[in-house]
Motif scaffolding. Structure first.
Motif, mmCIF file in Angstrom:
data_model
loop_
_atom_site.group_PDB
_atom_site.id
_atom_site.type_symbol
_atom_site.label_atom_id
_atom_site.label_comp_id
_atom_site.label_asym_id
_atom_site.label_seq_id
_atom_site.Cartn_x
_atom_site.Cartn_y
_atom_site.Cartn_z
ATOM 1 N N ASN A 52 5.591 13.740 -2.106
ATOM 2 C CA ASN A 52 5.985 14.511 -3.593
ATOM 3 C C ASN A 52 5.049 15.973 -3.513
ATOM 4 O OD1 ASN A 52 6.145 14.755 -6.677
ATOM 5 N ND2 ASN A 52 4.139 15.073 -6.150
ATOM 6 N N ALA A 53 4.385 16.255 -2.772
ATOM 7 C CA ALA A 53 3.534 17.473 -2.764
ATOM 8 C C ALA A 53 4.502 18.788 -2.610
ATOM 9 C CB ALA A 53 2.339 17.505 -1.485
ATOM 10 N N GLY A 54 4.241 19.618 -3.487
ATOM 11 C CA GLY A 54 5.155 20.899 -3.450
ATOM 12 C C GLY A 54 4.809 21.931 -4.181
ATOM 13 N N LEU A 55 5.451 23.055 -3.799
ATOM 14 C CA LEU A 55 5.182 24.447 -4.751
ATOM 15 C C LEU A 55 6.215 24.930 -5.278
ATOM 16 C CD1 LEU A 55 2.746 26.279 -2.417
ATOM 17 C CD2 LEU A 55 2.037 25.109 -4.310
ATOM 18 N N TYR A 56 6.511 25.704 -6.191
ATOM 19 C CA TYR A 56 7.485 26.292 -7.081
ATOM 20 C C TYR A 56 7.322 27.794 -6.946
ATOM 21 C CZ TYR A 56 10.959 27.201 -10.632
ATOM 22 O OH TYR A 56 12.035 27.653 -11.372
ATOM 23 N N LEU A 57 8.450 28.561 -7.101
ATOM 24 C CA LEU A 57 8.346 30.184 -6.699
ATOM 25 C C LEU A 57 9.764 30.446 -7.384
ATOM 26 C CD1 LEU A 57 7.227 32.620 -6.111
ATOM 27 C CD2 LEU A 57 8.234 32.306 -3.532
ATOM 28 N N GLU A 58 9.554 31.297 -8.411
ATOM 29 C CA GLU A 58 10.674 32.294 -8.823
ATOM 30 C C GLU A 58 11.037 33.748 -8.582
ATOM 31 O OE1 GLU A 58 11.014 31.883 -13.217
ATOM 32 O OE2 GLU A 58 10.998 29.661 -13.188
ATOM 33 N N HIS A 106 -1.918 -1.339 -4.012
ATOM 34 C CA HIS A 106 -2.802 -0.505 -3.704
ATOM 35 C C HIS A 106 -2.247 0.950 -3.298
ATOM 36 C CE1 HIS A 106 -5.473 -3.892 -2.746
ATOM 37 N NE2 HIS A 106 -4.540 -4.323 -1.714
ATOM 38 N N VAL A 107 -2.888 2.002 -4.222
ATOM 39 C CA VAL A 107 -2.384 3.116 -4.155
ATOM 40 C C VAL A 107 -3.285 4.231 -3.448
ATOM 41 C CG1 VAL A 107 -1.305 5.263 -5.590
ATOM 42 C CG2 VAL A 107 -1.072 2.557 -6.241
ATOM 43 N N VAL A 108 -2.946 5.098 -2.713
ATOM 44 C CA VAL A 108 -3.656 6.211 -2.099
ATOM 45 C C VAL A 108 -3.114 7.537 -2.614
ATOM 46 C CG1 VAL A 108 -4.569 7.217 -0.017
ATOM 47 C CG2 VAL A 108 -4.216 4.775 -0.084
ATOM 48 N N LEU A 109 -3.955 8.186 -3.314
ATOM 49 C CA LEU A 109 -3.593 9.489 -3.932
ATOM 50 C C LEU A 109 -4.159 10.551 -3.117
ATOM 51 C CD1 LEU A 109 -3.957 7.672 -6.481
ATOM 52 C CD2 LEU A 109 -3.771 9.606 -8.047
ATOM 53 N N THR A 110 -3.164 11.538 -2.832
ATOM 54 C CA THR A 110 -3.900 12.761 -1.895
ATOM 55 C C THR A 110 -3.497 14.216 -2.731
ATOM 56 O OG1 THR A 110 -4.203 13.866 0.122
ATOM 57 C CG2 THR A 110 -1.920 12.536 -0.346
ATOM 58 N N ASP A 111 -4.032 15.067 -2.470
ATOM 59 C CA ASP A 111 -3.813 16.476 -3.171
ATOM 60 C C ASP A 111 -4.843 17.445 -2.668
ATOM 61 O OD1 ASP A 111 -3.415 18.823 -5.207
ATOM 62 O OD2 ASP A 111 -2.020 17.099 -6.115
ATOM 63 N N THR A 137 0.678 -1.031 -0.079
ATOM 64 C CA THR A 137 0.128 0.125 0.090
ATOM 65 C C THR A 137 0.798 1.277 -0.180
ATOM 66 O OG1 THR A 137 -1.887 -1.156 1.130
ATOM 67 C CG2 THR A 137 -1.912 1.349 1.223
ATOM 68 N N VAL A 138 0.525 1.967 -0.985
ATOM 69 C CA VAL A 138 1.683 3.241 -1.335
ATOM 70 C C VAL A 138 0.636 4.497 -1.224
ATOM 71 C CG1 VAL A 138 3.214 4.330 -2.875
ATOM 72 C CG2 VAL A 138 3.160 1.883 -2.682
ATOM 73 N N ILE A 139 1.027 5.457 -0.599
ATOM 74 C CA ILE A 139 0.539 6.807 -0.470
ATOM 75 C C ILE A 139 1.391 7.801 -1.120
ATOM 76 C CG2 ILE A 139 0.147 8.940 1.008
ATOM 77 C CD1 ILE A 139 -0.747 7.100 3.324
ATOM 78 N N VAL A 140 0.802 8.581 -2.016
ATOM 79 C CA VAL A 140 1.493 9.563 -2.806
ATOM 80 C C VAL A 140 0.886 11.051 -2.589
ATOM 81 C CG1 VAL A 140 2.216 10.131 -5.279
ATOM 82 C CG2 VAL A 140 1.878 7.770 -4.757
ATOM 83 N N THR A 141 1.335 11.682 -2.426
ATOM 84 C CA THR A 141 1.097 13.167 -1.876
ATOM 85 C C THR A 141 1.376 13.955 -3.295
ATOM 86 O OG1 THR A 141 3.141 14.188 -1.011
ATOM 87 C CG2 THR A 141 1.676 13.187 0.459
#
Length: 294
Positions: free
Chosen positions: A93-99, A32-37, A8-12
């Protein structure tokens, strides 16, 4: 048999881009994959992953919420345990980007980025780690970036991803005798996050699609990577290498006491050639250039 059979894998951050690619690969390998966002479209993504990639008898589910809320992270792990019995792996993995040049950055945008990229990763890791410690097994993959080496125009993002690398090393030490592996990877891919930016879109314009990064993520959370922990891999779809950990550089100069003049003499003398090139592009600071020419 897939490489993640019955795990069972969680991916943010899984609604799109790299997160979606990691989820697709995990599903295709039998998990089994649990996606969250935070984006509601993650539910649609989960449906698509289920139809196109999941193996027979395997489930793909979605939870909408933000990893910046420790309560949400805890409830996500609890729901995953109730539904699937355990959490075998987390792809953080969840993240934001800024320049922007560091003197031009909007403080509110910087605070939001750090909250998501650093605290969000910490909160999710904390929740999953507590679950894994009870079982004495698990794998965590933190998504960092080569920007953490130093990169122009992205100082806030660089700092946040440097923090992710540092927490990876520390988590790996915390969990060394608990059966939990913690690694990091720096993917180089052309994603929606950077496609509309002024600077990074030019840098990654010829980079591969997110799906090219997924095999490494799948490997690092699989049993095939047993014994690998505390490591940081950089991958651009062609070149794969291990990133060196920060550490003290020789020579170490020892004195019983130090004054301004002694410091200046040592740094301008014995340590002058030890000064580091700067960032991912290895820019040469003027003092190092002078020392090298002598």
């Amino acid at each position: 048999m897939g490489h993640l059979e019955e795990k069972t894998v969680i991916v943010t951050g899984a609604a799109r881009g790299l997160g979606r690619a990691y989820a697709e690969s995990a599903a295709a390998e039998g998990a089994h994959v649990v996606l969250t966002d935070v984006l509601e479209r993650v539910e649609e993504t989960a449906d698509e992953v289920r139809r196109s990639h999941a193996q027979p008898g395997r489930e793909v589910s979605a939870h909408v919420g933000t990893v910046t809320d420790p309560g949400f992270c805890d409830s996500l792990v609890e729901a995953t345990e109730q539904r699937y019995g355990r959490v075998d792996a987390l792809i953080n993995n969840a993240g934001l980007y800024l320049e922007g040049r560091f003197w031009d950055l909007d403080p509110a945008q910087v605070e939001r980025l750090v909250t998501v990229n650093v605290l969000g990763a910490m909160f999710m890791g904390r929740a999953v780690g507590a679950s894994m410690v009870k079982r004495g097994a698990g794998a965590i993959l933190n998504i960092s970036s080569g920007a953490s080496f130093g990169y122009p125009m992205v100082s806030a993002y660089s700092a946040s991803k440097g923090a992710v690398a540092s927490m990876t090393y520390s988590w790996a030490l915390d969990a060394l005798d608990r059966g939990i592996r913690v690694n990091a990877m720096s993917p180089v891919a052309n994603t929606a996050m950077t496609a509309t930016t002024e600077f990074q879109s030019k840098v990654v314009s010829d980079a591969p699609e997110p799906s090219a990064m997924a095999p490494l993520a799948t490997y690092l959370i699989s049993d095939a990577a047993a014994g690998i922990t505390g490591q940081f891999f950089r991958f651009n779809g062609r070149d794969l290498h291990v990133v060196a950990h920060p550490g003290v550089k020789e020579p170490v100069v020892t004195r019983d006491s130090w004054t301004f003049d002694v410091l200046a003499e040592v740094i301008d003398g014995r340590l002058s050639r030890s000064l580091e090139r700067i960032g991912v592009w290895q820019a040469v600071p003027p003092r190092l250039a002078e020392a090298t020419e002598v």
